[in-house]
Design a protein around this motif. Structure first.
Motif, PDB file in Angstrom:
ATOM      1  N   ILE A 202       8.817  37.459  35.989  1.00  0.00           N
ATOM      2  CA  ILE A 202       7.690  37.209  36.893  1.00  0.00           C
ATOM      3  C   ILE A 202       6.897  36.000  36.410  1.00  0.00           C
ATOM      4  N   GLY A 203       6.602  35.943  35.121  1.00  0.00           N
ATOM      5  CA  GLY A 203       5.855  34.814  34.579  1.00  0.00           C
ATOM      6  C   GLY A 203       6.576  33.490  34.779  1.00  0.00           C
ATOM      7  N   ARG A 204       7.874  33.457  34.487  1.00  0.00           N
ATOM      8  CA  ARG A 204       8.661  32.222  34.689  1.00  0.00           C
ATOM      9  C   ARG A 204       8.628  31.786  36.145  1.00  0.00           C
ATOM     10  N   SER A 205       8.744  32.752  37.036  1.00  0.00           N
ATOM     11  CA  SER A 205       8.797  32.447  38.469  1.00  0.00           C
ATOM     12  C   SER A 205       7.491  31.830  38.951  1.00  0.00           C
ATOM     13  N   LEU A 206       6.363  32.385  38.518  1.00  0.00           N
ATOM     14  CA  LEU A 206       5.066  31.872  38.950  1.00  0.00           C
ATOM     15  C   LEU A 206       4.756  30.519  38.311  1.00  0.00           C
ATOM     16  N   ARG A 207       5.132  30.346  37.059  1.00  0.00           N
ATOM     17  CA  ARG A 207       4.906  29.045  36.407  1.00  0.00           C
ATOM     18  C   ARG A 207       5.731  27.941  37.046  1.00  0.00           C
ATOM     19  N   ALA A 208       6.879  28.308  37.622  1.00  0.00           N
ATOM     20  CA  ALA A 208       7.766  27.304  38.207  1.00  0.00           C
ATOM     21  C   ALA A 208       7.114  26.560  39.371  1.00  0.00           C
ATOM     22  N   VAL A 209       6.104  27.171  40.011  1.00  0.00           N
ATOM     23  CA  VAL A 209       5.456  26.519  41.155  1.00  0.00           C
ATOM     24  C   VAL A 209       3.977  26.240  40.877  1.00  0.00           C
ATOM     25  N   THR A 210       3.600  26.232  39.599  1.00  0.00           N
ATOM     26  CA  THR A 210       2.219  25.962  39.217  1.00  0.00           C
ATOM     27  C   THR A 210       2.117  24.627  38.497  1.00  0.00           C
ATOM     28  N   ASP A 211       1.152  23.811  38.903  1.00  0.00           N
ATOM     29  CA  ASP A 211       0.856  22.562  38.203  1.00  0.00           C
ATOM     30  C   ASP A 211      -0.084  22.919  37.050  1.00  0.00           C
ATOM     31  N   ARG A 212       0.478  23.146  35.895  1.00  0.00           N
ATOM     32  CA  ARG A 212      -0.307  23.662  34.776  1.00  0.00           C
ATOM     33  C   ARG A 212      -1.276  22.627  34.212  1.00  0.00           C
ATOM     34  N   ARG A 213      -1.001  21.362  34.394  1.00  0.00           N
ATOM     35  CA  ARG A 213      -1.957  20.350  33.956  1.00  0.00           C
ATOM     36  C   ARG A 213      -3.157  20.320  34.897  1.00  0.00           C
ATOM     37  N   ALA A 214      -2.913  20.499  36.188  1.00  0.00           N
ATOM     38  CA  ALA A 214      -4.006  20.479  37.155  1.00  0.00           C
ATOM     39  C   ALA A 214      -4.923  21.684  37.013  1.00  0.00           C
ATOM     40  N   MET A 215      -4.418  22.788  36.489  1.00  0.00           N
ATOM     41  CA  MET A 215      -5.263  23.970  36.343  1.00  0.00           C
ATOM     42  C   MET A 215      -6.131  23.910  35.097  1.00  0.00           C
ATOM     43  N   GLY A 216      -5.846  22.965  34.187  1.00  0.00           N
ATOM     44  CA  GLY A 216      -6.654  22.861  32.984  1.00  0.00           C
ATOM     45  C   GLY A 216      -6.392  24.025  32.034  1.00  0.00           C
ATOM     46  N   GLU A 217      -7.189  24.110  30.966  1.00  0.00           N
ATOM     47  CA  GLU A 217      -6.953  25.106  29.931  1.00  0.00           C
ATOM     48  C   GLU A 217      -7.533  26.466  30.324  1.00  0.00           C
ATOM     49  N   LEU A 218      -6.889  27.061  31.299  1.00  0.00           N
ATOM     50  CA  LEU A 218      -7.193  28.408  31.770  1.00  0.00           C
ATOM     51  C   LEU A 218      -5.937  29.257  31.648  1.00  0.00           C
ATOM     52  N   THR A 219      -6.109  30.547  31.487  1.00  0.00           N
ATOM     53  CA  THR A 219      -4.993  31.486  31.532  1.00  0.00           C
ATOM     54  C   THR A 219      -5.189  32.425  32.713  1.00  0.00           C
ATOM     55  N   ILE A 220      -4.147  32.599  33.494  1.00  0.00           N
ATOM     56  CA  ILE A 220      -4.167  33.605  34.554  1.00  0.00           C
ATOM     57  C   ILE A 220      -3.067  34.619  34.259  1.00  0.00           C
ATOM     58  N   THR A 221      -3.471  35.864  34.122  1.00  0.00           N
ATOM     59  CA  THR A 221      -2.525  36.955  33.897  1.00  0.00           C
ATOM     60  C   THR A 221      -2.358  37.729  35.197  1.00  0.00           C
ATOM     61  N   VAL A 222      -1.134  37.831  35.652  1.00  0.00           N
ATOM     62  CA  VAL A 222      -0.832  38.573  36.876  1.00  0.00           C
ATOM     63  C   VAL A 222      -0.232  39.922  36.478  1.00  0.00           C
ATOM     64  N   ASP A 223      -1.005  40.976  36.706  1.00  0.00           N
ATOM     65  CA  ASP A 223      -0.539  42.333  36.418  1.00  0.00           C
ATOM     66  C   ASP A 223       0.138  42.904  37.650  1.00  0.00           C
ATOM     67  N   CYS A 224       1.343  43.402  37.471  1.00  0.00           N
ATOM     68  CA  CYS A 224       2.110  43.970  38.582  1.00  0.00           C
ATOM     69  C   CYS A 224       2.387  45.437  38.276  1.00  0.00           C
ATOM     70  N   ASP A 225       1.704  46.310  38.994  1.00  0.00           N
ATOM     71  CA  ASP A 225       1.816  47.749  38.758  1.00  0.00           C
ATOM     72  C   ASP A 225       2.522  48.413  39.934  1.00  0.00           C
ATOM     73  N   VAL A 226       3.649  49.041  39.654  1.00  0.00           N
ATOM     74  CA  VAL A 226       4.452  49.680  40.694  1.00  0.00           C
ATOM     75  C   VAL A 226       3.861  51.045  41.012  1.00  0.00           C
ATOM     76  N   LEU A 227       3.392  51.199  42.250  1.00  0.00           N
ATOM     77  CA  LEU A 227       2.821  52.470  42.700  1.00  0.00           C
ATOM     78  C   LEU A 227       3.906  53.406  43.207  1.00  0.00           C
ATOM     79  N   ASN A 228       4.857  52.848  43.938  1.00  0.00           N
ATOM     80  CA  ASN A 228       6.003  53.597  44.447  1.00  0.00           C
ATOM     81  C   ASN A 228       7.231  52.701  44.353  1.00  0.00           C
ATOM     82  N   ALA A 229       8.315  53.250  43.819  1.00  0.00           N
ATOM     83  CA  ALA A 229       9.532  52.467  43.612  1.00  0.00           C
ATOM     84  C   ALA A 229      10.655  52.977  44.505  1.00  0.00           C
TER      85      ALA A 229
END
Length: 244
Positions: free
Chosen positions: A99-126
């Protein structure tokens, strides 16, 4: 395999399950989305922190990462909480890295500056395809978090280079099929997860045969199904974006 065999769900071979993405589901997160794909439901929340991991300090680059987990009764039988075991399973670690690799692949990390965004993915029903739903919903949550930073004048623009979504495909008795649910996934002769961008690029493909190896032609059929499927997911993502 025979094309005369129907799918257990009654769907056409190239049909997604019913998909919905509800943004803003979490009251406190900077960005969130509840994605439903058939019986699979994943809550994705994006949290912004004004720092980066030590290995990135002073480089002017941001970081997007992900964590993944399943509620104990997201499946047919209760699963033990990983916190109770004291460690995450190899499956959990592999999925959250994907998931992290996938989201970073379409993020301009230089444009976002020195911030961290954590995406929590919690499965409610599988009901199959949880990692794919997490990536698709996670991108919406990430976009909403970036949009909030723009509204608060922390960033001048949303630093995303495009969309990313994921879908599963498989070879079953019915043939090559799109968006496997649990019943199909558990009996598939081969299955694959495709992570693709809206610009037609490939981020990652995970494909494996459960029995006999599959051919180039069969893989091409799965790839075609996936490309058609993610186009509908991109539309669902776009419909869930901020309207301001």
């Amino acid at each position: 395999m025979s094309g005369d065999v129907s799918r257990p769900s009654g769907r056409a071979l190239d049909a997604l399950r019913v998909v919905s993405i509800e943004p803003g589901f979490s009251h406190h997160a900077e960005g969130s989305a509840l994605i439903r794909m058939g019986g699979t439901e994943v809550l994705c929340t994006a949290t912004v922190e004004p720092k980066v991991p030590g290995f990135l300090r002073g480089q002017g680059l941001g970081w997007v990462t992900a964590e993944y987990g399943m509620l104990p009764r997201a499946t047919h039988k209760r699963g033990q909480r990983e916190a109770a075991r004291g460690q995450q399973s190899g499956r959990t670690l592999e999925i959250q890295r994907l998931i992290g690799r996938s989201l970073r692949a379409v993020t301009d990390r230089r444009a976002m500056g020195e911030l961290t965004i954590t995406v929590d993915c919690d499965v409610l029903n599988a009901d199959g395809g949880t990692r794919c739903a997490a990536i698709t919903g996670g991108w919406v949550a990430l976009h909403h978090a970036f949009s909030k930073l723009v509204r608060n004048r922390v960033l001048p623009a949303v630093p995303l280079l495009g969309q990313v979504a994921a879908v599963s495909c498989g070879l079953t008795d019915a043939g090559a099929v799109l968006d496997l649910d649990y019943v199909e996934d558990s009996a598939a002769e081969a299955d694959a997860n495709f992570v693709l961008t809206d610009r037609g690029a490939i981020v990652e493909i995970q494909a494996s045969a459960e029995g006999a190896p599959f051919t180039d032609a069969q893989f091409a059929a799965l790839h075609t199904l996936a490309r058609n499927g993610v186009s509908a997911l991109f539309a669902a993502q776009h419909a869930a974006l901020p309207k301001d």
